[in-house]
Design a protein around this motif. Structure first.
Motif, PDB file in Angstrom:
ATOM      1  N   SER A 102       0.830  -1.210   0.000  1.00 38.59           N
ATOM      2  CA  SER A 102       0.000   0.000   0.000  1.00 38.59           C
ATOM      3  C   SER A 102       0.864   1.260   0.000  1.00 38.59           C
ATOM      4  O   SER A 102       0.561   2.246  -0.692  1.00 38.59           O
ATOM      5  CB  SER A 102      -0.919   0.002   1.223  1.00 38.59           C
ATOM      6  OG  SER A 102      -1.813  -1.088   1.186  1.00 38.59           O
ATOM      7  N   ALA A 103       1.964   1.210   0.763  1.00 39.97           N
ATOM      8  CA  ALA A 103       2.879   2.358   0.806  1.00 39.97           C
ATOM      9  C   ALA A 103       3.511   2.586  -0.563  1.00 39.97           C
ATOM     10  O   ALA A 103       3.660   3.732  -1.017  1.00 39.97           O
ATOM     11  CB  ALA A 103       3.960   2.115   1.867  1.00 39.97           C
ATOM     12  N   MET A 162       1.058   4.241  -2.859  1.00 43.90           N
ATOM     13  CA  MET A 162       0.899   5.645  -2.498  1.00 43.90           C
ATOM     14  C   MET A 162       2.054   6.483  -3.055  1.00 43.90           C
ATOM     15  O   MET A 162       1.840   7.571  -3.603  1.00 43.90           O
ATOM     16  CB  MET A 162       0.832   5.790  -0.969  1.00 43.90           C
ATOM     17  CG  MET A 162       0.514   7.199  -0.478  1.00 43.90           C
ATOM     18  SD  MET A 162       1.964   8.295  -0.379  1.00 43.90           S
ATOM     19  CE  MET A 162       2.823   7.550   0.998  1.00 43.90           C
ATOM     20  N   SER A 167       1.698   6.950  -6.801  1.00 37.53           N
ATOM     21  CA  SER A 167       0.657   7.932  -7.118  1.00 37.53           C
ATOM     22  C   SER A 167       1.130   9.354  -6.835  1.00 37.53           C
ATOM     23  O   SER A 167       0.637  10.316  -7.439  1.00 37.53           O
ATOM     24  CB  SER A 167      -0.614   7.632  -6.323  1.00 37.53           C
ATOM     25  OG  SER A 167      -0.398   7.828  -4.941  1.00 37.53           O
ATOM     26  N   ALA A 168       2.120   9.478  -5.923  1.00 35.89           N
ATOM     27  CA  ALA A 168       2.671  10.804  -5.605  1.00 35.89           C
ATOM     28  C   ALA A 168       3.794  11.200  -6.562  1.00 35.89           C
ATOM     29  O   ALA A 168       4.366  12.288  -6.426  1.00 35.89           O
ATOM     30  CB  ALA A 168       3.182  10.823  -4.167  1.00 35.89           C
ATOM     31  N   SER A 178       7.997  11.924   5.522  1.00 35.46           N
ATOM     32  CA  SER A 178       6.898  12.768   6.018  1.00 35.46           C
ATOM     33  C   SER A 178       5.572  12.358   5.389  1.00 35.46           C
ATOM     34  O   SER A 178       4.534  12.264   6.070  1.00 35.46           O
ATOM     35  CB  SER A 178       7.202  14.234   5.710  1.00 35.46           C
ATOM     36  OG  SER A 178       6.137  15.059   6.125  1.00 35.46           O
ATOM     37  N   SER A 179       5.578  12.056   4.099  1.00 33.94           N
ATOM     38  CA  SER A 179       4.360  11.672   3.392  1.00 33.94           C
ATOM     39  C   SER A 179       3.842  10.321   3.886  1.00 33.94           C
ATOM     40  O   SER A 179       2.632  10.132   4.076  1.00 33.94           O
ATOM     41  CB  SER A 179       4.637  11.615   1.888  1.00 33.94           C
ATOM     42  OG  SER A 179       3.479  11.271   1.177  1.00 33.94           O
ATOM     43  N   LEU A 180       4.750   9.374   4.126  1.00 31.71           N
ATOM     44  CA  LEU A 180       4.346   8.060   4.622  1.00 31.71           C
ATOM     45  C   LEU A 180       3.685   8.168   6.007  1.00 31.71           C
ATOM     46  O   LEU A 180       2.640   7.558   6.266  1.00 31.71           O
ATOM     47  CB  LEU A 180       5.567   7.132   4.691  1.00 31.71           C
ATOM     48  CG  LEU A 180       6.113   6.621   3.350  1.00 31.71           C
ATOM     49  CD1 LEU A 180       7.489   6.007   3.531  1.00 31.71           C
ATOM     50  CD2 LEU A 180       5.159   5.604   2.729  1.00 31.71           C
ATOM     51  N   ARG A 183       2.277  10.790   7.275  1.00 34.60           N
ATOM     52  CA  ARG A 183       1.022  11.527   7.129  1.00 34.60           C
ATOM     53  C   ARG A 183      -0.113  10.607   6.675  1.00 34.60           C
ATOM     54  O   ARG A 183      -1.275  10.826   7.000  1.00 34.60           O
ATOM     55  CB  ARG A 183       1.217  12.669   6.129  1.00 34.60           C
ATOM     56  CG  ARG A 183       0.416  13.916   6.458  1.00 34.60           C
ATOM     57  CD  ARG A 183       0.803  15.130   5.641  1.00 34.60           C
ATOM     58  NE  ARG A 183       1.108  14.866   4.264  1.00 34.60           N
ATOM     59  CZ  ARG A 183       2.321  15.014   3.724  1.00 34.60           C
ATOM     60  NH1 ARG A 183       3.338  15.411   4.470  1.00 34.60           N
ATOM     61  NH2 ARG A 183       2.520  14.767   2.456  1.00 34.60           N
ATOM     62  N   HIS A 184       0.237   9.559   5.920  1.00 35.86           N
ATOM     63  CA  HIS A 184      -0.771   8.607   5.431  1.00 35.86           C
ATOM     64  C   HIS A 184      -0.867   7.390   6.358  1.00 35.86           C
ATOM     65  O   HIS A 184      -1.351   6.322   5.955  1.00 35.86           O
ATOM     66  CB  HIS A 184      -0.430   8.157   4.006  1.00 35.86           C
ATOM     67  CG  HIS A 184      -0.707   9.192   2.966  1.00 35.86           C
ATOM     68  ND1 HIS A 184       0.142  10.256   2.707  1.00 35.86           N
ATOM     69  CD2 HIS A 184      -1.777   9.345   2.120  1.00 35.86           C
ATOM     70  CE1 HIS A 184      -0.370  10.999   1.738  1.00 35.86           C
ATOM     71  NE2 HIS A 184      -1.535  10.470   1.361  1.00 35.86           N
ATOM     72  N   ASP A 185      -0.400   7.559   7.575  1.00 34.36           N
ATOM     73  CA  ASP A 185      -0.550   6.550   8.639  1.00 34.36           C
ATOM     74  C   ASP A 185       0.248   5.267   8.423  1.00 34.36           C
ATOM     75  O   ASP A 185      -0.112   4.201   8.945  1.00 34.36           O
ATOM     76  CB  ASP A 185      -2.031   6.197   8.853  1.00 34.36           C
ATOM     77  CG  ASP A 185      -2.833   7.403   9.330  1.00 34.36           C
ATOM     78  OD1 ASP A 185      -2.283   8.196  10.124  1.00 34.36           O
ATOM     79  OD2 ASP A 185      -3.994   7.546   8.893  1.00 34.36           O
ATOM     80  N   PHE A 186       1.338   5.348   7.651  1.00 30.77           N
ATOM     81  CA  PHE A 186       2.257   4.207   7.557  1.00 30.77           C
ATOM     82  C   PHE A 186       3.338   4.355   8.631  1.00 30.77           C
ATOM     83  O   PHE A 186       3.826   5.463   8.888  1.00 30.77           O
ATOM     84  CB  PHE A 186       2.920   4.140   6.173  1.00 30.77           C
ATOM     85  CG  PHE A 186       1.964   3.857   5.057  1.00 30.77           C
ATOM     86  CD1 PHE A 186       1.484   2.570   4.842  1.00 30.77           C
ATOM     87  CD2 PHE A 186       1.524   4.876   4.220  1.00 30.77           C
ATOM     88  CE1 PHE A 186       0.589   2.307   3.815  1.00 30.77           C
ATOM     89  CE2 PHE A 186       0.629   4.625   3.188  1.00 30.77           C
ATOM     90  CZ  PHE A 186       0.168   3.341   2.984  1.00 30.77           C
TER      91      PHE A 186
END
Length: 304
Positions: free
Chosen positions: A237-238, A241, A244-245, A271-273, A275-278
């Motif tokens: 899933s990470a 994500m 897609s970024a 930071s992005s990971l 923020r997406h709860d990974f």
């Protein structure tokens, strides 16, 4: 006037109708540790022999200390020390006695012997016959001999060749001290690219007699951007994500790899990971080695 302490222009050497050194332009600055790199047979030793006046160029020019080697050979070479291939010594004589034979030829003060033995850390072995020395000690004695005349430029051809890891470390640490402690510019030829990565400030790569790269170590490494490897929760899933970024990410079922990631990009990814709860368990930065860069630049030439 050029700022280079050593510079060649269109340096060429032809043997048997074949150019073994072809149109080489070297540029070496004062205080550099210059790694002259390439596979065996690339033309390194032939180039060095021309720099030392041991071989005559077919074409081109060599300027050292701002002077033409062809015109002022003796004056230039008085300020150049060298170790080409294996050092010469008298096995039955001690290190001190071997240095004394050279000191008389150079006409330098006898105190210089103690100074160079100290530089290469052979003072405690100075009275021993050299035939009992290890190969690494013999190499250090060869460098001590090259330093006797207080050279401004030191040229070393494959100084770690044949040494065990401890001997390689000794020579590497000695070379790294020279510019700052002795004010000596050092040229080191080698096919051991990982060694140059640990000591050189500037590199030149030669392949099939031609220079294919010349710049700082950092510039060479920049040709292969680093990767970061990440250990995260829910890696698939990470990975999706990150794709897609817009990141160039790969997933091998256990960890993520992002290519071309400098420190700024790595921080943004983490930071992005988050923020997406990974959950991010691990972040590793992996730079390309000089061997990988070299093989890519030369299309795999050489055994390195």
């Amino acid at each position: 006037m050029s700022s280079w302490i050593l510079e060649t222009e269109k340096l060429t050497k032809t043997l048997g109708g074949k150019a073994v050194v072809n149109d080489v332009k070297l540029q070496i600055g004062k205080g550099d540790i210059y790694g002259f790199l390439g596979p065996n047979g690339a033309g390194k030793t032939t180039t060095i022999r021309m720099l030392l006046g041991l071989a005559k160029p077919t074409h081109g020019s060599i300027r050292i200390f701002g002077k033409e080697l062809r015109k002022e050979r003796l004056a230039i070479l008085r300020k150049v020390g060298s170790l080409v291939e294996y050092p010469s010594y008298y096995g039955h004589l001690s290190a001190e006695e071997n240095l004394e034979t050279v000191r008389r030829l150079l006409d330098v003060p006898r105190t210089r012997i103690g100074e160079v033995l100290d530089m290469v850390r052979l003072t405690s072995e100075s009275k021993r016959p050299v035939k009992g020395f290890s190969l690494g000690m013999k190499q250090r004695l060869g460098i001590a001999t090259a330093l006797l005349g207080q050279p401004e430029l030191l040229i070393l051809d494959e100084p770690t060749n044949g040494l065990d890891p401890a001997g390689i470390l000794e020579i590497r640490e000695l070379i790294k001290r020279m510019p700052e402690e002795l004010g000596v510019t050092v040229v080191v030829s080698s096919h051991l690219l990982s060694e140059m990565e640990q000591m050189a400030t500037r590199v030149g790569i030669i392949a099939k007699g031609r220079m294919i790269f010349q710049d700082s170590i950092q510039s060479l490494q920049a040709k292969a951007p680093a990767k970061i490897r990440l250990g995260v929760s829910e890696p698939e899933s990470a990975w999706r994500m990150l794709l897609s970024a817009g990141y160039q990410a790969d997933w091998d079922r256990s960890r993520l790899t992002v290519n071309g990631a400098n420190d700024h990009i790595a921080a943004a990814i983490v930071s992005s990971l988050v923020r997406h709860d990974f959950e991010v368990y691990r972040v590793e930065r992996e730079g390309a080695s000089l061997e990988h860069i070299f093989l890519d630049m030369t299309g795999g030439e050489g055994s390195l």
